[in-house]
Design a protein around this motif. Structure first.
Motif, PDB file in Angstrom:
ATOM      1  N   GLY A  30       0.778  -1.241   0.000  1.00 31.17           N
ATOM      2  CA  GLY A  30       0.000   0.000   0.000  1.00 31.17           C
ATOM      3  C   GLY A  30       0.802   1.279   0.000  1.00 31.17           C
ATOM      4  O   GLY A  30       0.509   2.213  -0.738  1.00 31.17           O
ATOM      5  N   THR A  31       1.854   1.352   0.824  1.00 37.35           N
ATOM      6  CA  THR A  31       2.613   2.597   0.888  1.00 37.35           C
ATOM      7  C   THR A  31       3.403   2.833  -0.392  1.00 37.35           C
ATOM      8  O   THR A  31       3.670   3.974  -0.751  1.00 37.35           O
ATOM      9  N   GLU A  32       3.774   1.761  -1.092  1.00 33.79           N
ATOM     10  CA  GLU A  32       4.481   1.920  -2.372  1.00 33.79           C
ATOM     11  C   GLU A  32       3.568   2.552  -3.415  1.00 33.79           C
ATOM     12  O   GLU A  32       4.010   3.403  -4.193  1.00 33.79           O
ATOM     13  N   VAL A  33       2.312   2.169  -3.412  1.00 31.74           N
ATOM     14  CA  VAL A  33       1.355   2.734  -4.357  1.00 31.74           C
ATOM     15  C   VAL A  33       1.171   4.225  -4.085  1.00 31.74           C
ATOM     16  O   VAL A  33       1.170   5.049  -4.997  1.00 31.74           O
ATOM     17  N   LYS A  34       1.066   4.589  -2.809  1.00 32.90           N
ATOM     18  CA  LYS A  34       0.900   6.001  -2.450  1.00 32.90           C
ATOM     19  C   LYS A  34       2.119   6.805  -2.879  1.00 32.90           C
ATOM     20  O   LYS A  34       2.000   7.915  -3.386  1.00 32.90           O
ATOM     21  N   SER A  35       3.298   6.256  -2.678  1.00 37.54           N
ATOM     22  CA  SER A  35       4.521   6.934  -3.074  1.00 37.54           C
ATOM     23  C   SER A  35       4.604   7.053  -4.603  1.00 37.54           C
ATOM     24  O   SER A  35       5.010   8.087  -5.125  1.00 37.54           O
ATOM     25  N   LEU A  36       4.211   6.000  -5.310  1.00 42.28           N
ATOM     26  CA  LEU A  36       4.204   6.030  -6.779  1.00 42.28           C
ATOM     27  C   LEU A  36       3.251   7.094  -7.306  1.00 42.28           C
ATOM     28  O   LEU A  36       3.575   7.798  -8.266  1.00 42.28           O
ATOM     29  N   ARG A  37       2.078   7.215  -6.700  1.00 39.25           N
ATOM     30  CA  ARG A  37       1.109   8.223  -7.139  1.00 39.25           C
ATOM     31  C   ARG A  37       1.666   9.637  -7.000  1.00 39.25           C
ATOM     32  O   ARG A  37       1.264  10.532  -7.711  1.00 39.25           O
ATOM     33  N   ARG A  38       2.596   9.828  -6.075  1.00 36.76           N
ATOM     34  CA  ARG A  38       3.245  11.129  -5.907  1.00 36.76           C
ATOM     35  C   ARG A  38       4.441  11.293  -6.836  1.00 36.76           C
ATOM     36  O   ARG A  38       5.136  12.298  -6.792  1.00 36.76           O
ATOM     37  N   GLY A  39       4.724  10.263  -7.661  1.00 38.49           N
ATOM     38  CA  GLY A  39       5.819  10.349  -8.623  1.00 38.49           C
ATOM     39  C   GLY A  39       7.189  10.066  -8.046  1.00 38.49           C
ATOM     40  O   GLY A  39       8.199  10.475  -8.610  1.00 38.49           O
ATOM     41  N   LYS A  40       7.260   9.351  -6.941  1.00 36.77           N
ATOM     42  CA  LYS A  40       8.536   9.080  -6.270  1.00 36.77           C
ATOM     43  C   LYS A  40       9.103   7.735  -6.719  1.00 36.77           C
ATOM     44  O   LYS A  40       9.270   6.814  -5.932  1.00 36.77           O
ATOM     45  N   CYS A  41       9.388   7.618  -8.008  1.00 32.37           N
ATOM     46  CA  CYS A  41       9.875   6.361  -8.575  1.00 32.37           C
ATOM     47  C   CYS A  41      11.027   6.646  -9.531  1.00 32.37           C
ATOM     48  O   CYS A  41      11.025   7.650 -10.231  1.00 32.37           O
ATOM     49  N   PHE A  56      10.656 -10.828 -12.247  1.00 28.80           N
ATOM     50  CA  PHE A  56      10.881  -9.860 -11.183  1.00 28.80           C
ATOM     51  C   PHE A  56      11.584  -8.632 -11.745  1.00 28.80           C
ATOM     52  O   PHE A  56      12.402  -8.745 -12.657  1.00 28.80           O
ATOM     53  N   VAL A  57      11.275  -7.472 -11.178  1.00 23.10           N
ATOM     54  CA  VAL A  57      12.007  -6.246 -11.524  1.00 23.10           C
ATOM     55  C   VAL A  57      12.959  -5.948 -10.372  1.00 23.10           C
ATOM     56  O   VAL A  57      12.579  -5.989  -9.205  1.00 23.10           O
ATOM     57  N   GLU A  58      14.207  -5.693 -10.720  1.00 27.00           N
ATOM     58  CA  GLU A  58      15.259  -5.406  -9.737  1.00 27.00           C
ATOM     59  C   GLU A  58      15.733  -3.968  -9.937  1.00 27.00           C
ATOM     60  O   GLU A  58      15.792  -3.489 -11.065  1.00 27.00           O
ATOM     61  N   GLY A  59      16.111  -3.307  -8.872  1.00 27.73           N
ATOM     62  CA  GLY A  59      16.701  -1.983  -8.969  1.00 27.73           C
ATOM     63  C   GLY A  59      15.718  -0.852  -9.203  1.00 27.73           C
ATOM     64  O   GLY A  59      16.128   0.279  -9.427  1.00 27.73           O
ATOM     65  N   MET A  60      14.431  -1.134  -9.151  1.00 30.37           N
ATOM     66  CA  MET A  60      13.414  -0.089  -9.288  1.00 30.37           C
ATOM     67  C   MET A  60      13.282   0.600  -7.930  1.00 30.37           C
ATOM     68  O   MET A  60      12.905  -0.036  -6.956  1.00 30.37           O
ATOM     69  N   HIS A  61      13.610   1.865  -7.869  1.00 29.79           N
ATOM     70  CA  HIS A  61      13.607   2.584  -6.591  1.00 29.79           C
ATOM     71  C   HIS A  61      12.284   3.313  -6.393  1.00 29.79           C
ATOM     72  O   HIS A  61      11.931   4.190  -7.180  1.00 29.79           O
ATOM     73  N   ILE A  62      11.539   2.920  -5.362  1.00 28.25           N
ATOM     74  CA  ILE A  62      10.316   3.626  -4.968  1.00 28.25           C
ATOM     75  C   ILE A  62      10.591   4.203  -3.587  1.00 28.25           C
ATOM     76  O   ILE A  62      10.755   3.465  -2.619  1.00 28.25           O
ATOM     77  N   SER A  63      10.671   5.529  -3.512  1.00 30.63           N
ATOM     78  CA  SER A  63      10.996   6.188  -2.243  1.00 30.63           C
ATOM     79  C   SER A  63       9.955   5.865  -1.188  1.00 30.63           C
ATOM     80  O   SER A  63       8.768   5.755  -1.494  1.00 30.63           O
TER      81      SER A  63
END
Length: 150
Positions: A30-41, A56-63
């Motif tokens: 859930g918190t990753e989705v909220k961070s993604l919606r704010r453009g923190k990827c 799997f995706v590796e190295g994708m940074h979601i703040s």
């Protein structure tokens, strides 16, 4: 179908020839989705790996989400992608036999769901990158000259 682009990997188009792209769902908390919606990827150093019939995706940074406190997870954790079996088999076969790699191109929202566009790609050599930059530069000069002419 309206999509909202959350992050793009512009470096991928510079470093690779894109052969075919796929749309994949991604397993998030859930918190990753909220961070993604704010453009923190950030997809810049991300890559896709196939292990035991799963993608799997590796190295994708979601703040981490600012208000997520204890629910935040590791920003660089491995995330599972959702594709059907036939697509996974085809991707695995191409990566093994033809020397392709799989790179993420963009993360976006479709009807409230986060999707990742991944692509089957072949690496560019240095001279290919130079050719692409020279072509882009000449096209820009031509457009500018035509604009000044009119």
């Amino acid at each position: 179908m309206e999509e909202k682009v959350l992050a793009t990997n512009r470096k991928a188009r510079h470093d690779f020839f894109i052969e075919k792209s796929y749309e994949a769902g991604i397993v998030l908390v859930g918190t990753e989705v909220k961070s993604l919606r704010r453009g923190k990827c950030n997809l810049k150093d991300a890559y896709v790996e196939i292990k035991d019939g799963e993608v799997f995706v590796e190295g994708m940074h979601i703040s981490p989400y600012e208000m997520g406190n204890i629910f935040n997870v590791d920003p660089l954790r491995r995330r599972k992608l959702l594709l059907n079996k036939a697509e996974i088999r085809k991707l695995a076969r191409d990566v093994d036999q033809k020397g392709f790699t799989i790179v993420p191109l963009k993360a976006y929202l479709v009807r409230g769901r986060v999707k990742l566009e991944i692509a089957l790609a072949r690496g560019k050599k240095l001279y290919d990158k130079r050719d692409a930059m020279a072509k882009r530069d000449s096209d820009m000069r031509i457009r500018k000259a035509l604009k000044d002419y009119n």
